[in-house]
Write an enzyme that holds these catalytic residues in place. Structure first.
Site, mmCIF file in Angstrom:
data_model
loop_
_atom_site.group_PDB
_atom_site.id
_atom_site.type_symbol
_atom_site.label_atom_id
_atom_site.label_comp_id
_atom_site.label_asym_id
_atom_site.label_seq_id
_atom_site.Cartn_x
_atom_site.Cartn_y
_atom_site.Cartn_z
ATOM 1 N N HIS A 105 -37.932 -47.957 -25.297
ATOM 2 C CA HIS A 105 -37.258 -48.548 -24.127
ATOM 3 C C HIS A 105 -36.654 -47.475 -23.230
ATOM 4 O O HIS A 105 -35.745 -47.760 -22.444
ATOM 5 C CB HIS A 105 -36.187 -49.543 -24.588
ATOM 6 C CG HIS A 105 -36.784 -50.792 -25.165
ATOM 7 N ND1 HIS A 105 -36.086 -51.653 -25.981
ATOM 8 C CD2 HIS A 105 -38.032 -51.311 -25.060
ATOM 9 C CE1 HIS A 105 -36.870 -52.651 -26.337
ATOM 10 N NE2 HIS A 105 -38.062 -52.462 -25.801
ATOM 11 N N CYS A 113 -38.363 -41.962 -10.470
ATOM 12 C CA CYS A 113 -38.429 -42.408 -9.067
ATOM 13 C C CYS A 113 -39.308 -43.664 -9.009
ATOM 14 O O CYS A 113 -40.489 -43.611 -9.399
ATOM 15 C CB CYS A 113 -39.057 -41.316 -8.199
ATOM 16 S SG CYS A 113 -39.404 -41.874 -6.513
HETATM 17 C C1 BV8 Z 1 -42.191 -56.987 -21.827
HETATM 18 C C2 BV8 Z 1 -33.279 -50.955 -22.639
HETATM 19 C C3 BV8 Z 1 -44.436 -57.242 -21.068
HETATM 20 C C4 BV8 Z 1 -32.336 -50.957 -21.491
HETATM 21 C C5 BV8 Z 1 -33.746 -53.235 -23.382
HETATM 22 C C6 BV8 Z 1 -42.958 -62.163 -26.016
HETATM 23 C C7 BV8 Z 1 -43.759 -61.025 -25.928
HETATM 24 C C8 BV8 Z 1 -43.444 -60.006 -25.027
HETATM 25 C C9 BV8 Z 1 -42.339 -60.137 -24.188
HETATM 26 C C10 BV8 Z 1 -41.550 -61.259 -24.249
HETATM 27 C C11 BV8 Z 1 -41.854 -62.269 -25.148
HETATM 28 N N1 BV8 Z 1 -40.911 -63.236 -25.027
HETATM 29 C C12 BV8 Z 1 -40.020 -62.866 -24.072
HETATM 30 C C13 BV8 Z 1 -40.390 -61.700 -23.537
HETATM 31 C C14 BV8 Z 1 -39.702 -60.992 -22.449
HETATM 32 C C15 BV8 Z 1 -38.632 -60.046 -22.955
HETATM 33 C C16 BV8 Z 1 -37.853 -60.595 -24.105
HETATM 34 O O1 BV8 Z 1 -38.140 -60.284 -25.251
HETATM 35 N N2 BV8 Z 1 -36.823 -61.370 -23.799
HETATM 36 C C17 BV8 Z 1 -35.963 -61.873 -24.846
HETATM 37 C C18 BV8 Z 1 -34.526 -61.908 -24.336
HETATM 38 C C19 BV8 Z 1 -36.469 -63.254 -25.278
HETATM 39 N N3 BV8 Z 1 -39.208 -58.769 -23.288
HETATM 40 C C20 BV8 Z 1 -39.408 -57.865 -22.299
HETATM 41 O O2 BV8 Z 1 -39.182 -58.090 -21.124
HETATM 42 C C21 BV8 Z 1 -39.967 -56.515 -22.725
HETATM 43 N N4 BV8 Z 1 -41.127 -56.206 -21.914
HETATM 44 O O3 BV8 Z 1 -42.219 -58.046 -22.372
HETATM 45 O O4 BV8 Z 1 -43.245 -56.486 -21.072
HETATM 46 C C22 BV8 Z 1 -45.160 -57.030 -22.370
HETATM 47 C C23 BV8 Z 1 -45.538 -58.132 -23.123
HETATM 48 C C24 BV8 Z 1 -46.206 -57.938 -24.335
HETATM 49 C C25 BV8 Z 1 -46.488 -56.667 -24.777
HETATM 50 C C26 BV8 Z 1 -46.088 -55.586 -24.014
HETATM 51 C C27 BV8 Z 1 -45.399 -55.762 -22.817
HETATM 52 C C28 BV8 Z 1 -38.999 -55.370 -22.447
HETATM 53 C C29 BV8 Z 1 -37.716 -55.567 -23.193
HETATM 54 C C30 BV8 Z 1 -36.884 -54.271 -23.109
HETATM 55 C C31 BV8 Z 1 -35.569 -54.547 -22.403
HETATM 56 N N5 BV8 Z 1 -34.714 -53.352 -22.509
HETATM 57 N N6 BV8 Z 1 -33.005 -52.108 -23.484
HETATM 58 C C32 BV8 Z 1 -30.904 -50.800 -21.946
HETATM 59 O O5 BV8 Z 1 -30.633 -50.379 -23.096
HETATM 60 O O6 BV8 Z 1 -30.043 -51.078 -21.098
HETATM 61 S S1 BV8 Z 1 -33.394 -54.517 -24.433
HETATM 62 C C33 BV8 Z 1 -32.142 -54.140 -25.531
HETATM 63 O O7 BV8 Z 1 -31.874 -55.307 -26.297
HETATM 64 C C34 BV8 Z 1 -32.557 -53.147 -26.587
HETATM 65 O O8 BV8 Z 1 -33.377 -52.139 -26.103
HETATM 66 C C35 BV8 Z 1 -33.252 -53.941 -27.634
HETATM 67 O O9 BV8 Z 1 -34.638 -54.014 -27.420
HETATM 68 C C36 BV8 Z 1 -32.734 -55.328 -27.389
HETATM 69 C C37 BV8 Z 1 -32.079 -55.823 -28.635
HETATM 70 O O10 BV8 Z 1 -31.041 -54.988 -28.861
HETATM 71 P P1 BV8 Z 1 -30.697 -54.509 -30.349
HETATM 72 O O11 BV8 Z 1 -30.961 -53.056 -30.363
HETATM 73 O O12 BV8 Z 1 -31.332 -55.325 -31.405
HETATM 74 O O13 BV8 Z 1 -29.130 -54.770 -30.336
HETATM 75 P P2 BV8 Z 1 -28.389 -56.167 -30.486
HETATM 76 O O14 BV8 Z 1 -27.011 -55.996 -29.927
HETATM 77 O O15 BV8 Z 1 -29.235 -57.286 -29.990
HETATM 78 O O16 BV8 Z 1 -28.265 -56.323 -32.067
HETATM 79 C C38 BV8 Z 1 -27.480 -55.383 -32.781
HETATM 80 C C39 BV8 Z 1 -27.812 -55.564 -34.244
HETATM 81 O O17 BV8 Z 1 -27.145 -54.550 -34.978
HETATM 82 C C40 BV8 Z 1 -27.349 -56.886 -34.784
HETATM 83 O O18 BV8 Z 1 -28.341 -57.429 -35.633
HETATM 84 C C41 BV8 Z 1 -26.090 -56.518 -35.593
HETATM 85 O O19 BV8 Z 1 -25.924 -57.357 -36.726
HETATM 86 C C42 BV8 Z 1 -26.432 -55.134 -36.053
HETATM 87 N N7 BV8 Z 1 -25.275 -54.259 -36.316
HETATM 88 C C43 BV8 Z 1 -24.095 -54.213 -35.653
HETATM 89 N N8 BV8 Z 1 -23.302 -53.263 -36.220
HETATM 90 C C44 BV8 Z 1 -24.015 -52.710 -37.236
HETATM 91 C C45 BV8 Z 1 -25.265 -53.343 -37.304
HETATM 92 N N9 BV8 Z 1 -26.190 -53.027 -38.220
HETATM 93 C C46 BV8 Z 1 -25.875 -52.046 -39.092
HETATM 94 N N10 BV8 Z 1 -24.698 -51.383 -39.094
HETATM 95 C C47 BV8 Z 1 -23.754 -51.688 -38.181
HETATM 96 N N11 BV8 Z 1 -22.571 -51.033 -38.202
HETATM 97 ZN ZN ZN Z 2 -40.417 -39.970 -5.758
#
Ligand code: BV8
Ligand code: ZN
Length: 229
Positions: A105, A113
């Protein structure tokens, strides 16, 4: 034994960096549509640059924790048998000694750009006025993958998943695709699957085994097991 590891924000939580979906997480305080989509950036580029400037500042002030260090040790001892994929845009894996790190990501430390695709190392603070160094266009963006954008190196990741013996997800909620579907690809290619998480993620039922606890406890213990085998 070939291992693919996928990390999420939870591995950096004990280093003090925000997660997204935990209570008080980034998406609890901000609307991801405004901050992590191309449309949000087009609407208000200054707001988005500021959001990522704050996260870059926090990442620079943070230190890798024992979970990052353990994965770096595993990578050092297992060379090309370990593929480390992270959803995180911080550099804590690199600062713990991991190399290579696949930032599917993108990274806070890259600038892109939108007009000509030129990439360069991001300054500590990105400003709208800093035009692109190649084409001069305005409003360069952080080199991160927003919702609706194509994640990086998916073919390299899919190839590693197709031939791995073990897939381990660390600190990720399994809420975002295609990363959340990697466990299915690994299982379909016959790999064992393990989730290391503070609490079971959205895809917990897809894993053979799950261990609950903080990454800084679970990951070093798991790496000791693997290295001890
Ligand atoms: C795309 C970067 C087309 C920016 C991020 C099906 C197939 C494909 C796509 C989709 C689909 N269904 C829906 C989609 C669209 C979408 C999507 O998934 N939406 C969701 C909301 C339903 N996906 C996209 O748009 C992706 N691109 O689809 O392109 C394509 C299609 C197919 C194949 C190829 C391409 C792009 C998504 C990327 C978005 N960018 N981040 C930034 O950082 O600002 S997303 C961001 O949230 C992260 O990068 C990560 O991916 C996501 C989840 O975050 P996590 O890292 O899991 O963190 P989270 O807070 O959610 O969870 C924390 C976890 O840690 C918890 O479980 C917690 O219990 C645990 N934890 C907490 N403390 C601890 C701990 N564990 C251990 N120890 C601790 N102390
Ligand atoms: Zn440029």
């Amino acid at each position: 034994m070939r291992i693919v590891i996928l990390t999420g924000a939870g591995i950096s939580a004990e280093s003090g960096l925000d997660t997204f979906r935990d209570a008080g997480g980034l998406w609890a305080r901000h609307d991801l549509a405004d901050l992590a989509t191309p449309e949000g950036f087009a609407r208000d580029p200054a707001l988005v640059l500021d959001f990522y400037n704050q996260r870059r500042r926090a990442a620079c002030a943070a230190k890798p924790n024992p979970a990052h260090a353990a994965l770096a040790r595993l990578q050092k001892d297992n060379g090309d048998q370990v593929t480390l994929v992270t959803q995180n845009i911080d550099d804590l894996h690199e600062r713990a000694g991991s190399d290579p790190v696949i930032h599917m990501h993108g990274s806070l430390f890259g600038a892109l750009c939108g007009a000509c695709g030129h990439r360069w190392p991001a300054p500590k603070v990105m400003r709208l006025a800093d035009g692109c160094q190649a084409c001069g266009a305005g409003s360069p963006r952080p080199d991160v993958v927003w919702f609706g954008e194509m994640p990086h190196q998916l073919d390299r990741i899919s190839a590693a998943l197709a031939r791995c013996d073990l897939f381990v997800a660390v600190g990720t909620s399994g809420a975002v695709y295609p990363a959340a579907g990697f466990v299915d690809l690994a299982r379909d290619s016959g790999a064992e699957t393990l989730e290391l998480n503070l609490e079971p993620g959205d895809r917990a039922s897809a894993f053979d085994t799950g261990r609950a606890g903080p990454a800084s406890d679970l990951v070093p213990a798991w790496v000791d097991e693997v290295l001890g085998r």
